[in-house]
Write a protein that holds these residues in place. Structure first.
Motif, short mmCIF file in Angstrom:
data_model
loop_
_atom_site.label_atom_id
_atom_site.label_comp_id
_atom_site.label_asym_id
_atom_site.label_seq_id
_atom_site.Cartn_x
_atom_site.Cartn_y
_atom_site.Cartn_z
N LYS A 81 0.83 -1.21 0.00
CA LYS A 81 0.00 0.00 0.00
C LYS A 81 0.87 1.26 0.00
CE LYS A 81 -3.90 -2.09 2.49
NZ LYS A 81 -4.86 -2.04 1.37
N CYS A 103 3.94 1.57 -1.13
CA CYS A 103 4.61 1.74 -2.42
C CYS A 103 3.65 2.33 -3.44
CB CYS A 103 5.15 0.39 -2.90
SG CYS A 103 6.35 0.53 -4.24
N ARG A 104 2.43 1.85 -3.45
CA ARG A 104 1.45 2.40 -4.40
C ARG A 104 1.18 3.87 -4.12
NH1 ARG A 104 -0.76 0.40 -8.13
NH2 ARG A 104 -0.37 -1.75 -7.48
N GLN A 105 1.15 4.23 -2.85
CA GLN A 105 0.94 5.64 -2.49
C GLN A 105 2.12 6.49 -2.96
OE1 GLN A 105 1.01 6.41 1.74
NE2 GLN A 105 -0.17 8.30 1.53
N THR A 146 4.27 5.90 -5.33
CA THR A 146 4.40 5.95 -6.79
C THR A 146 3.19 6.58 -7.44
OG1 THR A 146 3.43 3.74 -7.05
CG2 THR A 146 5.83 3.87 -6.82
N GLY A 148 0.28 5.38 -7.81
CA GLY A 148 -0.45 4.41 -8.63
C GLY A 148 0.33 3.82 -9.78
N GLU A 166 -3.55 -6.46 -3.76
CA GLU A 166 -3.00 -5.10 -3.77
C GLU A 166 -2.72 -4.59 -5.19
OE1 GLU A 166 -2.98 -3.19 -1.33
OE2 GLU A 166 -3.37 -4.60 0.31
N VAL A 186 -0.55 -5.63 -7.62
CA VAL A 186 0.83 -5.61 -8.10
C VAL A 186 0.87 -6.04 -9.56
CG1 VAL A 186 3.10 -6.70 -7.84
CG2 VAL A 186 1.81 -6.00 -5.81
N SER A 187 1.68 -5.38 -10.38
CA SER A 187 1.63 -5.60 -11.82
C SER A 187 2.62 -6.64 -12.33
CB SER A 187 1.89 -4.28 -12.55
OG SER A 187 3.23 -3.85 -12.34
#
Length: 344
Positions: free
Chosen positions: A63, A65-67, A69, A71, A100, A102-103
């Motif tokens: 969470k 890391c997404r914040q 970056t 998104g 979460e 993750v790509s």
């Protein structure tokens, strides 16, 4: 922040600006803050799932890391263990990273076969790390999206064969019909340009990045890396077939003695190779003990800098290398090329 200089299959696959990947630096080292810095600088980084055994902590890292970056896509390192309970742990990690969003994942260790189905069903791109082309063919048949090939210079686990990164870069892309990323001993833009010229689609770095400002590890450890020239790197655990390139310290010397004595009982290695020792070294800056991944590419780590500054230096260096190569082309070759193009 440099604009895009290279467009390759790996930049297209991952949606990144530069063909630069930063591999997992060990449990808890590649955390959300570091990986976000890599992504924001235009590359792809991987949070090491094995470093966050507590599911809530793993969720929190993803969470965060997404914040950080905003998104943008980021990756997770999954270690496929042959030990009892290893696949169950990875299955739980996959469940969390799917939740979460993750790509992509960097898989390493044993064959990715047990996890390919679940990852592909979730639309997660799989980059599998191998130490030799023979393993790349097997992974490609399983349906992974990209192959990461590491040579003998890589810090961490270079495999058993001792194949150089130079050979991997020239051979791998010619026989593997997937985007190929090369790692091991790489830390400059001119090396990146060379790898791309040999047919690969990107590079992956580890040791070179140990001086990144965004890494939480102790400043004295980073300064040690800056002072290093690569000769402090040694391969241990040869006797048990788990080759590991690390910093030469007291723990490494103890393991080398076991190797020389051809000891194969892992229990005699255990006191020197426990992950807690490495974590303590990174935390305190005392590098006398622990298996500390360390490759000769530290010679390129000339100062503690932000990830973005490291990447910018590399892109500038790659551009200089391309201009130099173009300047070496003879006029006869240029004329021949012009005539060929005209005839076409």
């Amino acid at each position: 922040m440099r604009s895009q200089l290279f467009k390759t299959r790996i930049t297209d696959l991952l949606g990144i600006r530069h063909p630069i990947l930063c591999g997992g630096l060990g449990p808890r080292v590649s955390d959300a803050d570091y990986v976000a810095a890599v992504v924001n600088a235009g590359g792809m980084g991987f949070i090491v799932a094995a470093g966050f055994a507590d599911p809530d902590e793993f969720h929190a890292q993803l969470k965060r890391c997404r914040q950080l970056t905003q998104g943008q896509p980021f990756g997770v390192n999954l270690y496929i263990s042959r030990q009892s309970g290893g696949l169950a742990r990875v299955a739980e990690q996959i469940r969390i990273l799917i939740e979460e969003g993750v790509s992509c994942v960097e898989t390493a260790g044993a064959s990715p076969q047990p996890v390919v189905g679940a990852l592909r069903e979730a639309g997660i791109k799989i980059l599998h790390k191998v130490p030799a082309v023979k393993y790349a063919h097997s992974a490609a048949r399983l349906g992974v999206d990209s192959i990461i090939m590491v040579g003998n210079d890589c810090g961490g686990h270079p495999g058993l064969f001792g194949i150089s990164s130079m050979v991997q870069a020239a051979h791998g892309p010619s026989v593997v019909d997937l985007p190929v990323v090369i790692g091991g001993g790489i830390g400059t833009g001119r090396q990146m340009a060379a790898v791309l010229a040999m047919g690969a689609d990107g590079i992956i770095m580890g040791s070179r990045m140990m001086v990144a400002e965004e890494l939480w590890i102790h400043e004295s450890y980073k300064e040690k890396v800056v002072r290093g020239d690569g000769t402090e790197s040694v391969v241990v655990k040869r006797a048990i077939g788990d080759h590991h390139r690390v910093l030469l310290n007291d723990s490494a010397r103890a393991v080398l003695a076991l190797d020389d004595a051809k000891i194969t009982d892992f229990e005699q290695f255990r006191p020197h190779v426990m992950g807690a020792l490495a974590h303590e070294a990174y935390l305190t800056g005392d590098t006398s003990v622990g298996m500390l991944d360390y490759g000769p590419a530290v010679v390129f780590a000339d100062a503690v800098k932000s990830v973005e500054a490291i990447f910018d230096d590399m892109i500038d260096d790659a551009a200089i290398a391309i201009r130099r190569l173009n300047g070496l082309e003879t006029r006869n070759n240029q004329s021949d090329a012009a005539l060929h193009n005209a005839a076409s």
